[in-house]
Scaffold this motif. Structure first.
Motif, short mmCIF file in Angstrom:
data_model
loop_
_atom_site.label_atom_id
_atom_site.label_comp_id
_atom_site.label_asym_id
_atom_site.label_seq_id
_atom_site.Cartn_x
_atom_site.Cartn_y
_atom_site.Cartn_z
N ALA A 69 0.57 -1.72 -15.73
CA ALA A 69 1.22 -0.42 -15.86
C ALA A 69 0.53 0.62 -14.98
CB ALA A 69 1.23 0.04 -17.32
N VAL A 70 -0.80 0.58 -14.91
CA VAL A 70 -1.53 1.52 -14.07
C VAL A 70 -1.25 1.23 -12.60
CG1 VAL A 70 -3.83 2.26 -13.33
CG2 VAL A 70 -3.32 2.04 -15.76
N ALA A 71 -1.29 -0.03 -12.22
CA ALA A 71 -1.00 -0.40 -10.83
C ALA A 71 0.39 0.06 -10.43
CB ALA A 71 -1.14 -1.91 -10.65
N GLU A 72 1.36 -0.08 -11.32
CA GLU A 72 2.72 0.39 -11.03
C GLU A 72 2.77 1.91 -10.90
OE1 GLU A 72 5.09 -1.35 -14.13
OE2 GLU A 72 5.02 -3.35 -13.21
N ALA A 73 1.99 2.62 -11.73
CA ALA A 73 1.97 4.08 -11.65
C ALA A 73 1.35 4.57 -10.35
CB ALA A 73 1.20 4.66 -12.84
N ILE A 74 0.39 3.83 -9.83
CA ILE A 74 -0.22 4.17 -8.53
C ILE A 74 0.77 3.92 -7.41
CG2 ILE A 74 -2.03 3.57 -6.88
CD1 ILE A 74 -3.77 2.84 -9.34
N GLY A 75 1.51 2.83 -7.53
CA GLY A 75 2.52 2.50 -6.53
C GLY A 75 1.90 2.26 -5.17
N ASP A 76 2.49 2.86 -4.14
CA ASP A 76 2.00 2.65 -2.77
C ASP A 76 0.99 3.72 -2.34
OD1 ASP A 76 3.69 4.81 -2.50
OD2 ASP A 76 4.88 3.93 -0.87
N ARG A 77 0.55 4.54 -3.29
CA ARG A 77 -0.46 5.56 -2.97
C ARG A 77 -1.84 4.92 -2.85
NH1 ARG A 77 0.75 9.79 -7.60
NH2 ARG A 77 0.91 7.84 -8.76
#
Length: 149
Positions: A26-34
């Motif tokens: 979930a955290v990795a998805e929230a970071i996305g491509d940033r």
């Protein structure tokens, strides 16, 4: 790639008070491509890992910054100075990297956004922000709690 300040524990660094990391999908998805700029205010201020759990007594991070509340560990040792120093170091890191947003560890006395533990060490929560979250917000950085999961 846009930078985002992230609690180092959420990036998998084993720096939490209990010596663990807290990475998740979930955290990795929230970071996305940033571009994540991982930072732990408590470690940056010289606190060890692992360390005694700490909570804010008498308010939240804004109150700590204004001198109306303190951060203490579960033995009563005052660690306010370290938490404020860590918050300043996090702000410096965010500014150097050009971060306009921070994704931080929920409920933490440093990084909590919206709710933090209430200072009784009973697991109860109160409305408020951690010290780092409060300082980042005061300087125009949008702070979001990390998603659970």
């Amino acid at each position: 790639m846009e930078p985002v300040l992230i609690s180092a524990c959420l990036h998998g660094v084993p720096c939490r008070f209990d010596g663990r990391g807290k990475a998740s999908t979930a955290v990795a998805e929230a970071i996305g491509d940033r571009h994540p700029v991982a930072f732990c205010p408590e470690v940056a201020a010289g606190l060890p890992t692992p360390r005694r759990p700490a909570e804010i007594v008498g308010g939240d991070g804004h109150d700590v910054l204004d001198g109306r509340a303190r951060v203490v560990d579960d033995t009563g040792h005052d660690v306010t100075e370290e938490f404020v120093d860590g918050a300043r170091r996090a702000l410096d890191a965010a500014r150097r990297a050009g971060c306009a947003e921070a994704l931080l560890m929920p409920r933490s006395p440093s990084c909590g956004r919206g709710t933090v533990y209430d200072g009784t060490f009973t697991g109860e929560l109160r409305v408020g922000d951690g010290v780092t979250a409060a300082l980042l917000e005061r300087h125009g950085i949008t702070v979001r709690p990390a998603p659970r999961g």
